[in-house]
Design an enzyme around this catalytic site. Structure first.
Site: not given
Length: 274
Positions: A143, A246
């Protein structure tokens, strides 16, 4: 319509962690993700998932000493043995939780460290980990993370992540495309979704409002438009992944704060059902 997963490390902070599974299910989530499971027995987490009809869609491999500020080991020379042990432990949890994806954190660039050396370490570790995970049918994700939230993080851009994937060449190594981080670092998010999602190399999305990382309807990003772009490209490419929520609820740990802040999701679902 994108499938949304509740990130239990951030959402429902008014509840103890193990009680967040039930809270997410009450709000209609069918998938969950979190940062790390390792403080809890895998059997307990599996029981919470089953009891609430939830699917575990993602969590992170062992990141080193997170409480001391470490943010991953994959790119850190000299930490290879610790990295491998962490991946093996994560795969044990993934099997117990029937989780198909693991996020491998790269780590922070130490002062004075040569980035070329870190890159070589990162590639070697990813090759090894992808090979091990493939035997279990698990995808590994990397990521790009913005350096405002995590100063010094090694991986920051989508193009860099996809370049690394091409070099490793493992089919089960993918990108975790966090649209919050992408907006902070690069912008032009819709174009990047159109560029990268059809490649088959995007394994998971995450979302949060920019700049405060609250609900996605707060801030500068037009998420309904981005959801429609994901929908469009997913139909064309056959992508069937998840979008992880998130973010930090703007109401904090107030009772019912996360649930009250889900108007953005209810509006989107209502729009899709019309």
């Amino acid at each position: 319509m994108p499938r949304f997963a509740a990130n239990l490390s951030m959402l429902y902070p008014e509840h103890a962690f193990l009680d967040r599974f039930e809270a997410a299910a009450r709000d209609g989530f069918r998938g969950v993700e979190f940062l790390f499971p390792y403080e809890h027995p895998a059997a307990e987490l599996a029981a919470r998932l089953k009891a609430n009809g939830l699917q575990q869609v993602l969590f992170n491999t062992v990141p080193g000493d997170f409480q001391a500020g470490e943010r991953g080991l994959a790119a850190l020379p000299g930490r290879e043995a610790e990295f491998r042990a962490g991946v093996e432990k994560a795969l044990e949890y993934a099997e117990a939780l029937a989780c198909p994806r693991l996020h491998v954190m790269a780590g922070l660039v130490p002062e004075g460290m040569d980035r070329a050396t870190m890159r070589a370490t990162y590639l070697a570790n990813l090759r090894w980990a992808a090979g091990l995970a493939a035997r279990q049918g698990v995808a590994l994700l990397i990521e790009p993370i913005n350096t405002r939230d995590i100063p010094g993080y090694f991986l920051n851009r989508q193009d860099h992540a996809h370049e690394l994937l091409s070099e490793v060449g493992a089919l089960n190594l993918q990108v975790q495309m966090d649209l919050y981080h992408c907006q902070v670092v690069e912008g032009d998010v819709a174009s990047k979704i159109r560029q990268y999602l059809p490649t088959g190399r995007v394994g998971h999305f995450q979302i949060a409002g920019v700049p405060a990382r609250h609900e996605p309807d707060l801030g500068e990003v037009n998420y309904p438009y981005l959801f429609s772009v994901i929908d469009e490209v997913a139909r064309e490419s056959g992508w069937q992944g998840w979008v992880g929520c998130e973010y930090r609820p703007a109401r904090g740990a107030a009772a019912g704060g996360t649930s009250q802040g889900l108007d953005w999701l209810r509006r989107w679902q209502s729009r899709e059902n019309d």
